[in-house]
Design an enzyme around this catalytic site. Structure first.
Site, PDB file in Angstrom:
ATOM      1  N   ASP A 139       0.835  -1.195   0.000  1.00  0.00           N
ATOM      2  CA  ASP A 139       0.000   0.000   0.000  1.00  0.00           C
ATOM      3  C   ASP A 139       0.870   1.245   0.000  1.00  0.00           C
ATOM      4  OD1 ASP A 139      -1.767   2.219   1.442  1.00  0.00           O
ATOM      5  OD2 ASP A 139      -3.150   0.656   0.794  1.00  0.00           O
ATOM      6  N   ALA A 151      -2.807   0.140  12.197  1.00  0.00           N
ATOM      7  CA  ALA A 151      -2.533  -1.299  12.208  1.00  0.00           C
ATOM      8  C   ALA A 151      -2.458  -1.839  10.784  1.00  0.00           C
ATOM      9  CB  ALA A 151      -3.609  -2.037  13.005  1.00  0.00           C
ATOM     10  N   TYR A 152      -3.351  -1.385   9.939  1.00  0.00           N
ATOM     11  CA  TYR A 152      -3.319  -1.778   8.529  1.00  0.00           C
ATOM     12  C   TYR A 152      -2.002  -1.351   7.890  1.00  0.00           C
ATOM     13  CZ  TYR A 152      -4.266  -1.451   3.520  1.00  0.00           C
ATOM     14  OH  TYR A 152      -4.175  -1.552   2.155  1.00  0.00           O
ATOM     15  N   SER A 153      -1.637  -0.096   8.076  1.00  0.00           N
ATOM     16  CA  SER A 153      -0.423   0.434   7.464  1.00  0.00           C
ATOM     17  C   SER A 153       0.818  -0.291   7.986  1.00  0.00           C
ATOM     18  CB  SER A 153      -0.326   1.938   7.736  1.00  0.00           C
ATOM     19  OG  SER A 153       0.789   2.501   7.105  1.00  0.00           O
TER      20      SER A 153
END
Length: 254
Positions: A139, A151-153
């Site tokens: 990403d 958290a995603y990153s």
């Protein structure tokens, strides 16, 4: 006429959006394709009729991932590539002691690729093209962070780092690269954000469509001398995060 290949390409999360487009386009190009999906959707029957092999898989536990690896080992003796497209875009929880969000995203974005790549390495090394590929979908935000999806990153950034490590480990028989997209397809929330002026627009504009990801996948599959790289497909978004030098003069910008 499409060339015919023996070793299939495995795409995790291949029943929606970017994964779906890549699966169909690769299949039309002559590649056998296996996709995983987590939830049923209207595309699955059509994909099966097109000759794409679909497998329901849940990567939320190590046991499930290991069972999936075992199934792939039973169904094919080789793989041309693995494209890790499965992802969860889960926002952070407004609680300082929340552990579930990070744990679940780590499982999908890092543990699943970690186990699948290592477990299916012999199948990649047995591919009919000589050199096989692993492609991680990361990403744009891995390099800039996110206030709402930390958290995603963070887990996508871990996957990007894993790309370099596995490229060193698996060379020269398997190339390992990553693709880091920005906004490729707009949904309704994106359109609303754009209208409200809350959506950052890269120099090349917004939402180019799925073909730009396929073009990058195809480039990596066809190029025998790229490994350990992360290719940004972000329209130049990295440029928007660079502060102007203090001596910058707009009159001399040509």
């Amino acid at each position: 006429m499409a060339e015919t290949f023996r070793s299939p390409i495995l795409i995790t999360g291949g029943a929606r959006r970017l994964g779906l487009y890549n699966a169909r386009t690769l299949k039309r190009g002559g590649h056998p394709v296996i996709i995983t999906y987590r939830t049923e959707n209207d595309e699955l029957e059509a994909l099966q009729q097109e000759g794409i092999h679909t497998i329901k898989a849940d990567f939320s536990s190590n046991e499930n991932i290991l069972a999936f690896i075992g199934r792939i080992q039973q169904e094919t003796d080789s793989l041309r590539a693995i494209i890790h497209n499965a992802s969860d875009f889960t926002p952070d929880v407004d609680s300082p002691l929340d552990t579930d969000t990070l744990a679940s995203l780590f499982q999908v974005h890092m543990m699943a690729p970690w186990l699948i790549n290592r477990g299916l390495r012999p199948l990649l090394e047995n591919c009919d093209s000589g050199t096989a590929d692993i492609i991680h979908m990361t990403d744009h935000n891995t390099r800039h962070g996110s206030a709402t999806h930390a958290a995603y990153s963070a887990t996508k950034a871990g996957l990007e780092n894993m790309t370099a490590s596995m490229a060193r480990l698996f060379a020269p028989t398997i190339k390992v690269n990553a693709i880091a997209p920005y906004l490729i397809i707009m949904n309704e929330q994106d359109r609303e954000a754009e209208k409200a002026g809350r959506l950052q627009t890269p120099p090349m504009g917004l939402a180019p469509g799925e073909q730009v990801i396929y073009q990058t996948v195809r480039f990596l599959l066809d190029n025998p001398y790229i490994t350990g790289a992360t290719i940004p497909v972000d329209g130049g978004m990295n440029l928007t995060h660079l502060p102007l030098p203090t001596t910058y003069n707009l009159m001399d910008s040509e």
